[in-house]
Motif scaffolding. Sequence first.
Motif, PDB file in Angstrom:
ATOM      1  N   ASP A 130       0.862  -1.184   0.000  1.00  0.00           N
ATOM      2  CA  ASP A 130       0.000   0.000   0.000  1.00  0.00           C
ATOM      3  C   ASP A 130       0.896   1.231   0.000  1.00  0.00           C
ATOM      4  OD1 ASP A 130      -1.671   2.176   0.690  1.00  0.00           O
ATOM      5  OD2 ASP A 130      -2.975   0.899   1.901  1.00  0.00           O
ATOM      6  N   LEU A 131       1.064   1.821  -1.171  1.00  0.00           N
ATOM      7  CA  LEU A 131       1.975   2.957  -1.294  1.00  0.00           C
ATOM      8  C   LEU A 131       1.464   4.206  -0.588  1.00  0.00           C
ATOM      9  CD1 LEU A 131       3.201   2.498  -4.979  1.00  0.00           C
ATOM     10  CD2 LEU A 131       4.372   1.881  -2.856  1.00  0.00           C
ATOM     11  N   VAL A 132       0.157   4.356  -0.474  1.00  0.00           N
ATOM     12  CA  VAL A 132      -0.390   5.506   0.251  1.00  0.00           C
ATOM     13  C   VAL A 132       0.007   5.401   1.725  1.00  0.00           C
ATOM     14  CG1 VAL A 132      -2.513   6.668   0.999  1.00  0.00           C
ATOM     15  CG2 VAL A 132      -2.259   5.933  -1.377  1.00  0.00           C
TER      16      VAL A 132
ATOM     17  N   ALA B 295       8.970   5.839  -2.880  1.00  0.00           N
ATOM     18  CA  ALA B 295       7.604   5.294  -2.971  1.00  0.00           C
ATOM     19  C   ALA B 295       6.752   6.198  -3.843  1.00  0.00           C
ATOM     20  CB  ALA B 295       6.994   5.159  -1.575  1.00  0.00           C
ATOM     21  N   GLY B 296       6.932   7.509  -3.704  1.00  0.00           N
ATOM     22  CA  GLY B 296       6.137   8.479  -4.453  1.00  0.00           C
ATOM     23  C   GLY B 296       6.296   8.393  -5.952  1.00  0.00           C
TER      24      GLY B 296
ATOM     25  N   LYS C 164      -0.541  11.676  -8.434  1.00  0.00           N
ATOM     26  CA  LYS C 164      -0.624  12.913  -7.648  1.00  0.00           C
ATOM     27  C   LYS C 164      -1.735  12.816  -6.611  1.00  0.00           C
ATOM     28  CE  LYS C 164       1.236  15.951 -11.175  1.00  0.00           C
ATOM     29  NZ  LYS C 164       0.994  17.063 -12.089  1.00  0.00           N
ATOM     30  N   GLU C 165      -2.829  12.158  -6.984  1.00  0.00           N
ATOM     31  CA  GLU C 165      -3.954  11.997  -6.063  1.00  0.00           C
ATOM     32  C   GLU C 165      -3.578  11.102  -4.874  1.00  0.00           C
ATOM     33  OE1 GLU C 165      -5.211  13.323  -9.933  1.00  0.00           O
ATOM     34  OE2 GLU C 165      -4.192  11.453  -9.427  1.00  0.00           O
ATOM     35  N   GLU C 166      -2.829  10.061  -5.139  1.00  0.00           N
ATOM     36  CA  GLU C 166      -2.394   9.171  -4.055  1.00  0.00           C
ATOM     37  C   GLU C 166      -1.437   9.897  -3.100  1.00  0.00           C
ATOM     38  OE1 GLU C 166      -2.548   4.739  -6.079  1.00  0.00           O
ATOM     39  OE2 GLU C 166      -0.883   6.075  -6.616  1.00  0.00           O
TER      40      GLU C 166
ATOM     41  N   THR D 223      -0.483  12.549   2.047  1.00  0.00           N
ATOM     42  CA  THR D 223      -0.125  13.793   2.728  1.00  0.00           C
ATOM     43  C   THR D 223      -1.245  14.237   3.664  1.00  0.00           C
ATOM     44  OG1 THR D 223       1.278  14.412   0.866  1.00  0.00           O
ATOM     45  CG2 THR D 223       0.625  16.172   2.364  1.00  0.00           C
ATOM     46  N   ARG D 224      -2.487  14.100   3.199  1.00  0.00           N
ATOM     47  CA  ARG D 224      -3.640  14.439   4.038  1.00  0.00           C
ATOM     48  C   ARG D 224      -3.692  13.534   5.268  1.00  0.00           C
ATOM     49  NH1 ARG D 224      -8.174  12.727   5.576  1.00  0.00           N
ATOM     50  NH2 ARG D 224      -8.198  10.860   4.282  1.00  0.00           N
TER      51      ARG D 224
END
Length: 149
Positions: free
Chosen positions: A92-94, A122-123, A128-130, A135-136
């Motif tokens: 899970d990269l997020v 990882a990024g 961009k959304e992920e 970040t959120r």
Amino acid sequence: MRLLLLALIATTLAVAQDGPPPGRAPLKVRAAQGDPEAQFTLAKNFEAGRGGLTKDYVQAHHWYLLSANQGDPWAQASIGLLYRFGKGVPKDLVQAYMWLSLATSATHGPDSDSLAELRDAAGVHMTKEEIAEATRLASAWKPAPVAHP
């Protein structure tokens, strides 16, 4: 008789080295009592299969998460890497980016730079959304209170 005495002394010393110092609870007890350093060490032992433990990424994740949720940046980085590579948890990269971001923010100098490199690696594989979601999540994260048995 002398040989037997030497063997007994050697055995006693070996057993003593495996346990905690006098007056200090064993690692698993301290971890279960909420000590983030003990939780991190226990997780590392499960991850590496050392300290008499069998390699177990699921257990490593469990103990890292307890320590990471108390704000330990090295546990946060370690759990981020478990998510990055799918060890003991689904890849899970997020989640990886979020935990590595927290660890980066909690450290300074070369440590922070190294953790930022891991986060950014990882990024590269994220949209961009992920990255925005990770970040959120990192911004919203709050340390959990220590739960004692």
